[in-house]
Design an enzyme around this catalytic site. Structure first.
Site, PDB file in Angstrom:
ATOM      1  N   ASP A 148       0.859  -1.191   0.000  1.00 48.48           N
ATOM      2  CA  ASP A 148       0.000   0.000   0.000  1.00 48.48           C
ATOM      3  C   ASP A 148       0.894   1.239   0.000  1.00 48.48           C
ATOM      4  OD1 ASP A 148      -2.242   1.836   0.764  1.00 48.48           O
ATOM      5  OD2 ASP A 148      -3.299  -0.033   1.156  1.00 48.48           O
ATOM      6  N   HIS A 217      -3.555   6.248   3.423  1.00 55.74           N
ATOM      7  CA  HIS A 217      -4.321   5.082   2.973  1.00 55.74           C
ATOM      8  C   HIS A 217      -3.771   3.787   3.574  1.00 55.74           C
ATOM      9  CE1 HIS A 217      -5.774   2.056   0.028  1.00 55.74           C
ATOM     10  NE2 HIS A 217      -6.780   2.884  -0.179  1.00 55.74           N
ATOM     11  N   SER A 534     -11.368  -0.548  -0.784  1.00 52.40           N
ATOM     12  CA  SER A 534     -10.071  -0.539  -0.071  1.00 52.40           C
ATOM     13  C   SER A 534     -10.257  -0.818   1.416  1.00 52.40           C
ATOM     14  CB  SER A 534      -9.406   0.839  -0.188  1.00 52.40           C
ATOM     15  OG  SER A 534      -8.775   0.993  -1.414  1.00 52.40           O
TER      16      SER A 534
END
Ligand SMILES: *[C@@H]1O[C@H](CO)[C@@H](O)[C@H](O)[C@H]1NC(C)=O
Ligand SMILES: *[C@@H]1O[C@H](CO)[C@@H](O)[C@H](O)[C@H]1NC(C)=O
Ligand SMILES: *[C@@H]1O[C@H](CO)[C@@H](O)[C@H](O)[C@H]1NC(C)=O
Ligand SMILES: *[C@@H]1O[C@H](CO)[C@@H](O)[C@H](O)[C@H]1NC(C)=O
Ligand SMILES: *[C@@H]1O[C@H](CO)[C@@H](O)[C@H](O)[C@H]1NC(C)=O
Ligand SMILES: *[C@@H]1O[C@H](CO)[C@@H](O)[C@H](O)[C@H]1NC(C)=O
Length: 746
Positions: A148, A217, A534
């Site tokens: 990620d 994220h 996600s």
């Protein structure tokens, strides 16, 4: 303002697929970054694998120096291959070499909690000694690889207090860099690597040159999968509770391959990250990213080595055929809503109280009375021609003209964010939208972003129009937070990408859905709500880690089977689960696969549909290169998956499946078939007897079309019942295709 823009861009987590080319120092100007795939590696020693790459490149480019200048990554653990800067004609020559299986330009991929774990029945407080959380020892000693945007190691979610030593099989490392030292790894974050080669400088320059997370994220997804217990977290008092990951004692291995505020992940870097993860010894790979054409070979090798690979499905719903990461050997996860809601009280100037939904928060009791301004369409021209400073704008009409429905939920959110951005620029106080079936709540800090039902919108309109005072006003109170059975859930989120798969029509995808709307998890040093597939993906990662801890012998296919066959398709009230969209509809397997994840039942699935990795390769070889195909019938429905999709049923097709008993030794299962309309299904045998000697049984399903009519996909299920606690259900999808000329897509 900057941070506003940042939020907008990654609240959506849309993947668009952009091919970009990178010019490296010293290469020829027309050179592009290519990925060369050579199949299974031929040497055990990774250094020999790499020198074979150098030799191959040298033979093409003429010298060892040119080869070293050209190569960007050497893949040598999971499979053999490399990324290198090549001109088109060099790539063409490379393609013709016998050892090269495929060569493709590296493209760029975009990235796609308190309450959600209780909602899934994995409550820490409840006394359930036989529950998955306890039986899975909180994921202790399971290693989750997260590829990620990196990690924010100071977040309390990665505190390693009370952890035992790092598992001795771990072979990874803690790479340091900008604002990231060896001390940032611990017994929770046991490894961290970063991949900056092959990354466009415009993404690299803004970011930390280290595993540190710039966008937030990666921290959110990692803490959702495996965050430690952190009590009393909230987002300004919303969603207050103990934050934790699904497998709160699992270890995290961080692979940063996604860069910048727009969060781009070059394929060449992703492949290297996954290759290293295979070497390092992760048990599970969590990939909240993807694209339609992501190179599939890297994950098949990881799965063949026993690693469970979990992907998000994409945020391109609600249109059919938008699914990403639709590979038979991975688990593809769609997003659904949970039982949490954020009612926000609107007090009109005449004291009438109405309720909408928002994340609005403020340090005082509420906003002051603010003037309401009715603007019908909120088009750019309308907003531009009105003085809206200091007012709450009521966008009464849909942003979209009839017949001009946005092609996906992402488009709709983007249009709404555009309106918000121009309102913030014009210094408006806030906006009230009539809720569209595909709108999402978002946080814009002090700017009020409120969604209301259409009948509430009508009342607001009526008040403004009848207001005899000169200026209608409203006072907005901070949002509340309610959870529990009064909130109808789950529903498949509108943005969640849908099947059927374009590449593999004989495959049901996604496999399952999990919570992915308004998920609270770590970001930098605080906690924040995000929505997207996600967010759904790491929920399945956490559950898979618990299953792996409870059943160390289970293969990736067994873990997938347990999840899919125990998923539920009706909610707690017995209503069938719906899928949001325009219009909303009952969810079918192309929306949610087997259904909504049900972790505690997945612990004890009864029967397992297992797959020998060699079978994956047989099908893979047939789809990648017809001349390399050993199968007489390469239809994907012959693979022993926990689902069956037949996209071209002419008269009759027989499909075999093999199940392994993982429940009580002596049991008898009986088949319950729910046939799709227009199709007759027979099961042979329809009773399966298991005992100490017969743990594995094979049966045949024959699908026969009842009408000679060109059809569309219809759905059914096959359930094996032991008359007790096991109902082992798989989804079926069948499309009758009489003629070869035309058939419906969904
Ligand atoms: C890098 O990205 C920027 C912005 O997206 C783009 O304008 C530029 O062409 C890219 N550079 C290369 C070498 O591809
Ligand atoms: C990164 O390091 C620099 C220099 O040591 C420091 O000024 C800065 O505050 C650090 N940033 C973060 C986010 O820790
Ligand atoms: C939780 O945090 C809030 C604000 O951070 C604080 O006011 C409150 O006292 C805390 N509650 C507990 C039980 O620690
Ligand atoms: C409300 O008005 C008071 C006094 O005019 C001001 O101090 C306060 O900041 C205002 N609150 C908001 C939320 O605008
Ligand atoms: C907004 O108005 C200004 C002048 O008031 C004008 O220059 C501008 O082009 C307008 N923008 C749009 C998008 O209509
Ligand atoms: C798939 O093809 C590769 C060569 O491309 C071969 O080495 C391998 O044995 C094949 N696998 C199967 C299962 O047929």
């Amino acid at each position: 303002m900057d941070s506003q823009h940042l939020l907008v861009s990654f609240l959506l987590f849309l993947f668009t697929f952009n091919s970009f080319q990178m010019i490296a120092n010293g290469s020829q100007p027309s050179a592009k970054l290519y990925i060369v795939y050579l199949g299974e590696r031929r040497h055990e020693d990774p250094n020999l694998v790499t020198s074979s790459h150098h030799d191959l490149l040298s033979s093409l480019l003429g010298s060892k120096e040119d080869a070293l200048r050209s190569i960007v990554y050497s893949y040598r653990h999971g499979f053999s291959g490399f990324a290198a800067m090549l001109t088109d004609s060099q790539a063409q020559q490379m393609r013709e070499l016998p050892e090269v299986i495929s060569i493709k330009v590296s493209s760029s991929v975009e990235l796609h909690t308190t309450r959600s774990w209780d909602y899934l029945g994995l409550s820490y407080d409840q006394h359930q000694p036989m529950g998955l959380l306890q039986r899975g020892t909180f994921g202790e000693d399971i290693i989750i690889g997260v590829v990620d945007s990196g990690i924010w190691p100071e977040s309390k979610s990665f505190n390693d207090y009370g952890y035992g030593p790092i598992p001795s099989r771990w072979k990874g490392t803690c790479e340091t860099g900008q604002n990231f030292t060896m001390n940032n790894c611990n017994r929770k974050i046991i490894g961290a690597r970063w991949y900056a080669r092959g990354v466009n400088a415009s993404y690299l320059n803004v970011d930390y040159k280290s595993p540190r997370d710039y966008s937030g994220h990666g921290t959110h997804t990692a803490s959702t999968a495996a965050g430690s217990f952190v009590s009393n977290t909230s987002f300004y008092g919303l969603g207050v509770g103990t934050a934790r990951g699904g497998a709160p004692h699992a270890r995290l291995a961080i692979y940063k391959a996604c860069w910048g505020g727009a969060i781009r992940c070059p394929e060449a870097a992703l492949l290297k990250a996954i290759d290293d993860a295979v070497h390092d010894g992760v048990d599970i790979l969590s990939l909240s990213l993807g694209a339609r054409f992501f190179q599939s070979f890297v994950t098949i090798h990881a799965v063949a080595k026993g690693i469970t690979v979990i992907f998000s499905a994409g945020n391109d719903g609600p249109l059919p055929q938008t699914i990403s990461n639709d590979l038979p050997w991975v688990i593809t996860v769609g997003a659904s809503t949970i039982d949490r809601s954020f009612p926000t009280i609107i007090t009109l100037g005449n004291n009438q109280k109405l309720v909408g939904q928002s994340f609005y928060h403020t340090s005082d009791d509420g906003s002051n009375s603010t003037e309401l301004l009715l603007i019908r369409s909120c088009s750019t021209a309308e907003l531009n021609s009105t003085n809206i400073a200091g007012k709450i704008v009521v966008c009464a009409d849909s942003l979209f003209a009839p017949g001009d429905i946005p092609s996906g939920a992402g488009d709709a959110s983007r249009s709404m964010s555009q309106v918000v951005n121009s309102l913030i620029e014009a210094q408006a106080e806030g906006v009230i939208f009539a809720r569209s079936p595909i709108g999402l709540l978002q946080d814009y800090r002090r700017f009020i972003y409120l969604l209301v039902d259409n009948d509430v919108m009508l009342q607001i309109k009526e008040y403004i129009q009848l207001s005899d005072t000169s200026s209608p006003t409203a006072m907005i109170s901070p949002a509340n937070n309610i959870v529990g059975s009064r909130v109808m859930s789950p529903r498949v989120a509108a943005f969640s990408s849908r099947g059927p798969s374009l590449d593999y029509p004989d495959l049901i995808k996604p496999d399952i859905t999990a919570p992915g709307v308004s998920i609270l998890a770590a970001r930098f040093n605080s906690y924040y709500f995000l929505s997207g597939t996600s967010m759904a993906c790491p929920h399945v990662t956490g559950v898979a880690a618990l299953l792996k801890a409870a059943h160390p012998e289970w293969s990736p296919a067994a873990i997938k089977s347990a999840l899919v066959t125990t998923a539920y398709t009706t909610n707690a009230y017995g209503f069938p689960i719906e899928a949001d969209g325009v219009p909303r509809k009952l969810a079918d397997p192309f929306d949610f696969g087997g259904g909504h994840i049900n972790p505690n039942r997945a612990l004890d699935p009864g029967l397992i549909y297992d797959v020998d990795p060699n079978d994956y390769f047989k099908f893979f070889n047939c789809t990648s290169d017809a001349s390399n195909c050993d199968l007489v019938d390469a239809h994907l429905y012959h693979l022993n998956l926990p689902s069956i999709s037949i996209s071209d049923l002419k008269t009759s097709v027989t499909v075999k499946r093999t199940v392994t008993n993982v429940g009580d030794t002596d049991t008898i299962y009986r088949a319950i078939v729910e046939s799709p309309p227009g199709v007759k299904i027979s099961v042979e045998p329809s009773v399966l007897k298991f005992n100490a000697f017969n743990k594995v049984q094979t049966f045949a399903l024959t699908f026969t079309s009842l009408h000679a009519v060109q059809g569309d996909f219809n759905f059914g299920s096959l359930t094996w019942s032991d008359g007790g606690r096991h109902l082992v259900r798989i989804p079926l999808a069948v499309r009758v295709t009489i003629q070869d000329y035309f058939s419906d897509t969904s």
